[in-house]
Enzyme design. Structure first.
Site, PDB file in Angstrom:
ATOM      1  N   SER A  16       0.835  -1.194   0.000  1.00 23.52           N
ATOM      2  CA  SER A  16       0.000   0.000   0.000  1.00 23.52           C
ATOM      3  C   SER A  16       0.876   1.253   0.000  1.00 23.52           C
ATOM      4  O   SER A  16       2.064   1.199   0.301  1.00 23.52           O
ATOM      5  CB  SER A  16      -0.940  -0.013   1.210  1.00 23.52           C
ATOM      6  OG  SER A  16      -0.216  -0.270   2.390  1.00 23.52           O
ATOM      7  N   CYS A  17       0.250   2.354  -0.380  1.00 22.77           N
ATOM      8  CA  CYS A  17       0.909   3.665  -0.419  1.00 22.77           C
ATOM      9  C   CYS A  17       1.574   3.961   0.922  1.00 22.77           C
ATOM     10  O   CYS A  17       0.961   3.732   1.947  1.00 22.77           O
ATOM     11  CB  CYS A  17      -0.134   4.735  -0.732  1.00 22.77           C
ATOM     12  SG  CYS A  17       0.489   6.421  -0.667  1.00 22.77           S
ATOM     13  N   PRO A  18       2.776   4.502   0.969  1.00 24.52           N
ATOM     14  CA  PRO A  18       3.635   4.922  -0.145  1.00 24.52           C
ATOM     15  C   PRO A  18       4.717   3.911  -0.485  1.00 24.52           C
ATOM     16  O   PRO A  18       5.720   4.256  -1.120  1.00 24.52           O
ATOM     17  CB  PRO A  18       4.282   6.179   0.432  1.00 24.52           C
ATOM     18  CG  PRO A  18       4.513   5.813   1.877  1.00 24.52           C
ATOM     19  CD  PRO A  18       3.364   4.900   2.267  1.00 24.52           C
ATOM     20  N   MET A  19       4.537   2.650  -0.082  1.00 20.91           N
ATOM     21  CA  MET A  19       5.622   1.676  -0.230  1.00 20.91           C
ATOM     22  C   MET A  19       6.075   1.425  -1.672  1.00 20.91           C
ATOM     23  O   MET A  19       7.281   1.254  -1.904  1.00 20.91           O
ATOM     24  CB  MET A  19       5.242   0.358   0.447  1.00 20.91           C
ATOM     25  CG  MET A  19       5.433   0.405   1.941  1.00 20.91           C
ATOM     26  SD  MET A  19       7.110   0.938   2.340  1.00 20.91           S
ATOM     27  CE  MET A  19       6.908   1.405   4.013  1.00 20.91           C
TER      28      MET A  19
END
Lengths: 78, 137
Positions: A16-19
Site C-alpha cells: 500500500s501507499c507509499p511503499m
C-alpha cells in the site's frame, strides 16, 4: 510486450501507499544514468503517484500500462 | 531537490503515527529532507520496549474503523515503525526527541528505539526546520 532492456525490477504488488514509491526510490539509487527500472504495483494510487514522483525527481516514466489490476511502470534513471 | 518538511509528532496512537510515517516516507522518496520532533505520547511510543506494541487508535476510529485498520495490518500493511525505517534507509530523515518530553516522561536516550537520532530542545528544532512547512500530528 517490450523490447526495453530492464536493469532492475521491483515487485510492489500488494504493497500500500507509499511503499511502491519508497521501494522505487530505493532501487533507483542503485542504478546509473540511462538504466531502466520496471515496477509492478497494485495500489490504485500508484498511477498518479508514479507520474508525480517522475516529474519531481526528474526520472521519467518511459513506459506504463495496466493489466488484470496490475500497474506496470518503466522508469529511466536521469 | 533541496527542500524540506518538518513534522511535530504529539499523538501516540498507531493511526496518527501511521499517517506521519506515510507523510515522511513519501517526502523521503521525493528526495526531501524530513525533520521529525517527537513530543509526549508520540515520544512514548518510540520507547524501544514499546515500539512494537499496540498503541491504540484515535477516539474517532470507533469499532468499524478499528476493524478496518486491523484488517489492513493483517493484509500486510507495513507498521508505522517499519515505514519509518524504510524512509530512513532512503536518507534525509532525522528524528529528534523533545528534551522537555524526555524529562516529563522520565525517558533516557538509551530507552529509545534506534530510529531516534537524538534529543534537542524546541529552539534547535526551529533552527533546523528553517523555512520549511511544519506539520503537527
Amino acid at each position: 510486450m517490450t523490447t526495453l532492456e530492464i536493469a532492475q525490477r521491483v515487485d510492489a504488488k500488494g504493497l500500500s501507499c507509499p511503499m511502491p514509491i519508497v521501494k522505487t526510490a530505493q532501487a533507483m539509487k542503485a542504478l546509473t544514468t540511462g538504466q531502466l527500472l520496471e515496477v509492478l504495483a497494485t495500489d490504485p494510487g500508484s498511477v498518479k503517484d508514479f507520474e508525480a514522483w517522475a516529474k519531481s525527481t526528474g526520472n521519467p516514466v518511459v513506459e506504463s500500462g495496466a493489466e488484470a489490476g496490475v500497474y506496470r511502470f518503466v522508469l529511466q534513471h536521469k | 531537490m533541496d527542500d524540506s518538511i518538518s513534522l511535530v509528532l504529539f499523538s501516540g496512537t498507531d493511526d496518527r503515527l501511521q499517517a506521519a510515517a506515510v507523510m515522511t516516507a513519501g517526502a523521503a522518496a521525493l528526495g526531501k529532507t524530513v525533520h521529525i520532533f517527537l513530543q509526549y505520547w508520540a515520544l512514548d511510543a518510540f520507547r524501544a520496549d514499546r515500539i512494537g506494541l499496540d498503541h491504540g487508535l484515535a477516539p474517532e476510529a470507533g469499532p468499524a474503523g478499528a476493524a478496518a485498520v486491523a484488517a489492513a495490518a493483517k493484509a500486510g500493511q507495513a507498521s508505522w515503525a517499519d515505514t519509518l525505517r524504510q524512509a530512513k534507509d532512503l536518507g534525509g530523515v532525522d528524528i529528534q526527541a523533545c528534551s522537555l518530553s524526555m524529562d516529563v516522561l522520565h525517558i533516557e536516550p538509551s530507552d529509545l528505539d534506534p530510529l531516534v537520532d537524538g534529543a534537542e530542545g524546541v529552539t534547535a528544532f526551529y533552527l533546523n526546520a528553517g523555512d520549511s512547512p511544519i506539520i503537527f500530528i
